[in-house]
Every structure is written in C-alpha cells, then in structure tokens.
Design an enzyme around this catalytic site. Structure first.
Site, mmCIF file in Angstrom:
data_model
loop_
_atom_site.group_PDB
_atom_site.id
_atom_site.type_symbol
_atom_site.label_atom_id
_atom_site.label_comp_id
_atom_site.label_asym_id
_atom_site.label_seq_id
_atom_site.Cartn_x
_atom_site.Cartn_y
_atom_site.Cartn_z
ATOM 1 N N ASP A 74 42.214 31.339 37.817
ATOM 2 C CA ASP A 74 42.906 31.627 39.071
ATOM 3 C C ASP A 74 42.561 30.633 40.177
ATOM 4 O OD1 ASP A 74 40.287 32.564 39.248
ATOM 5 O OD2 ASP A 74 40.870 34.667 39.154
ATOM 6 N N ASN A 86 35.913 46.462 41.623
ATOM 7 C CA ASN A 86 37.054 47.379 41.464
ATOM 8 C C ASN A 86 37.662 47.287 40.062
ATOM 9 O OD1 ASN A 86 38.393 44.955 41.479
ATOM 10 N ND2 ASN A 86 39.730 45.416 43.221
ATOM 11 N N HIS A 146 38.705 44.499 38.506
ATOM 12 C CA HIS A 146 39.660 43.420 38.219
ATOM 13 C C HIS A 146 39.063 42.390 37.279
ATOM 14 C CE1 HIS A 146 38.379 40.914 42.027
ATOM 15 N NE2 HIS A 146 37.729 40.474 40.981
ATOM 16 N N GLU A 158 44.562 42.935 39.610
ATOM 17 C CA GLU A 158 43.976 43.984 40.441
ATOM 18 C C GLU A 158 44.419 45.379 39.961
ATOM 19 O OE1 GLU A 158 41.707 43.261 42.511
ATOM 20 O OE2 GLU A 158 42.275 41.837 44.055
HETATM 21 C C1 F6R Z 1 37.147 34.418 39.426
HETATM 22 C C2 F6R Z 1 37.684 35.657 38.889
HETATM 23 C C3 F6R Z 1 37.199 36.975 39.385
HETATM 24 C C4 F6R Z 1 35.665 37.088 39.373
HETATM 25 C C5 F6R Z 1 35.233 38.457 39.913
HETATM 26 C C6 F6R Z 1 33.735 38.602 39.988
HETATM 27 O O1 F6R Z 1 37.751 33.304 38.787
HETATM 28 O O2 F6R Z 1 38.549 35.597 38.085
HETATM 29 O O3 F6R Z 1 37.747 37.982 38.586
HETATM 30 O O4 F6R Z 1 35.200 36.914 38.081
HETATM 31 O O5 F6R Z 1 35.774 38.657 41.190
HETATM 32 O O6 F6R Z 1 33.213 37.707 40.927
HETATM 33 P P1 F6R Z 1 31.638 37.543 41.129
HETATM 34 O O7 F6R Z 1 31.119 36.892 39.895
HETATM 35 O O8 F6R Z 1 31.521 36.633 42.328
HETATM 36 O O9 F6R Z 1 31.084 38.907 41.354
#
Ligand code: F6R
Length: 234
Positions: free
Chosen positions: A63, A132, A134, A139
């Site tokens: 992403d 959450n 995701h 989401e």
């Molecule tokens: C980032 C992504 C997100 C993160 C998630 C956890 O490329 O796809 O899904 O993996 O938000 O982020 P952290 O590791 O910062 O808790």
C-alpha cells in the site's frame, strides 16, 4: 495457520528474516510482498545484515498513502527505501509500490493488480496487522475489497498513523491498498504481530471465527499462513 510465539521482538525479527532469506535461497527470482509500519522494521534490519542476494527478487508492496509525494519522509516509498531497498542489491526496476503521486488512481490500481497477476502472485507475503484487524489497508467493513483500490482510512487507522506525522491534520485520509485477492494469491503469508496493543486483535485472529469486521480473521481460510508473534500478545 501455524503460530510461532517468540520471546522478543528481536527473535521474531530474526525468524521472519530467516524465513524470507530461505524463500529467496530456494527461489532466487521470488516475488516478495512487503509491508510497512513499525512491525517489520527489525526484520528488514536483519535482512540487510544477512546480506541476502536480492538481485533477482521482485518486490511488491501492499500500500501507499494517497495523495503523497514519493520524497515525503512519511510516504511508504520513502520508508521502504530507507528501511530496506537502498541497503540491498534489488534492481530499482524490480520494486513495485503503488504510486501516491499518480493522477489517475483508478487506473493505477487496475495496473497494479494486472502486473501482480502477470507475475503469478507473490511467493511470500509479509503482513502486519492493525489494532482494528486490518491487513494492508483492507479496513473493517461489511463488504471487503478484492481488488487493489483507493480506500478511505478509518478514524482508528488515521489515529494510529498520526504518531508518524507532526500534526494529526497531516495524516492522509486515503490510501491505495492491495485488496484481498492480491494478498490471498500469495503462496505463503507471513503475518508478524508485535506489541501488547495487538493482544486483543491477536486473540480474535486465533479464535478462528471469520468476520469482515476483523479482516485478518479471513486469513484462517488461506492454506499456508505462518503467524510469528513477539510473545507480548499472549
Ligand atoms: C502497512 C500495512 C498495515 C500495517 C499495520 C500495522 O504497509 O499494510 O496494514 O501492517 O497498520 O502497522 P504497525 O506495524 O505500525 O503496527
């Protein structure tokens, strides 16, 4: 779903890096799906230290914020360069990250999916997980996207991401994110979970119930998922 509980963040990172290195050793032209965020930073550090040969690897990131300039230090493009790509021997032409600067996001998303499909999906997909539930920026919602698309980030995600920005108002409200098809087309998914803040969502994931309100729970349907935790969520 295989679950490996490590004793520390360092152990989790070392194991994840070793898994990626083994994948590349057994198939030098592997297509690897990369994630950003805090969780995989240690893994990328270990990979750099291991001097893994990335010369034939193709990278496909999950992403990117939209809109965002590539040289904005908060962009995922910048993050990947700083944390991994500029320290390894991957050819620049083999790096794929959704373009946060594009004028036509709908076309950008369709092209991104088409390219991943032409490559036959990823051999190994690294994932983090949001509090959450995701994965990528798929989401929680009643209906989840299959295709890569321009998505509205939830308030929870905007709040979580605001730690990287000077002001909450600077956090992008949208992102281009791979959908479930791109993620699930991977032959092996490696999900990393780190930090007590993820304990609740980890519990939901391992409970084995499926809910689109916890997108990561759908990973229970994939035949080859390895989850590595740093031990703090148990
Ligand atoms: C980032 C992504 C997100 C993160 C998630 C956890 O490329 O796809 O899904 O993996 O938000 O982020 P952290 O590791 O910062 O808790």
């Amino acid at each position: 779903m295989k679950k490996v509980i490590c004793k520390s963040y360092e152990e989790m990172s070392a194991l994840a890096a070793f898994t990626i290195a083994l994948q590349i050793q057994s198939k030098p032209d592997s297509v690897i799906g990369f994630a950003t965020g805090s969780t995989p930073v240690g893994t990328y550090k270990r990979l750099i230290e291991m001097e893994v040969d990335f010369s034939k690897v193709t990278a496909f990131n999950l992403d990117e914020y939209y809109p965002i300039k590539r040289d904005n230090p908060q962009s995922y493009c910048y993050f990947m360069k700083e944390k991994l790509f500029s320290h390894i021997n991957i050819p620049v032409g083999n790096i794929n990250i959704p373009d946060g600067e594009c004028d036509e996001p709908v076309k950008e998303c369709a092209d991104y999916d088409a390219k991943l499909e032409r490559l036959g999906g990823t051999d190994l997909q690294i994932l983090g997980i949001g509090k959450n539930g995701h994965i990528a920026f798929v989401e929680p919602a009643e209906n989840l996207p299959l295709a890569t698309g321009l998505v509205d980030l939830t308030d929870d995600t905007i709040k979580a991401n605001s730690r990287f920005f000077d002001k909450p108002g600077d956090v992008p409200r949208q992102a281009i994110s791979m959908g479930l098809r791109g993620i699930f087309n991977s032959r092996h998914i490696l999900l990393l979970i780190s930090g007590q803040g993820k304990a609740e969502v980890a519990k939901k994931l391992f409970a084995g119930e499926l809910s689109t309100n916890v997108p990561a729970s759908l990973l229970n349907l994939h035949p080859n998922v390895t989850v590595i935790t740093d031990g703090s969520t148990d």
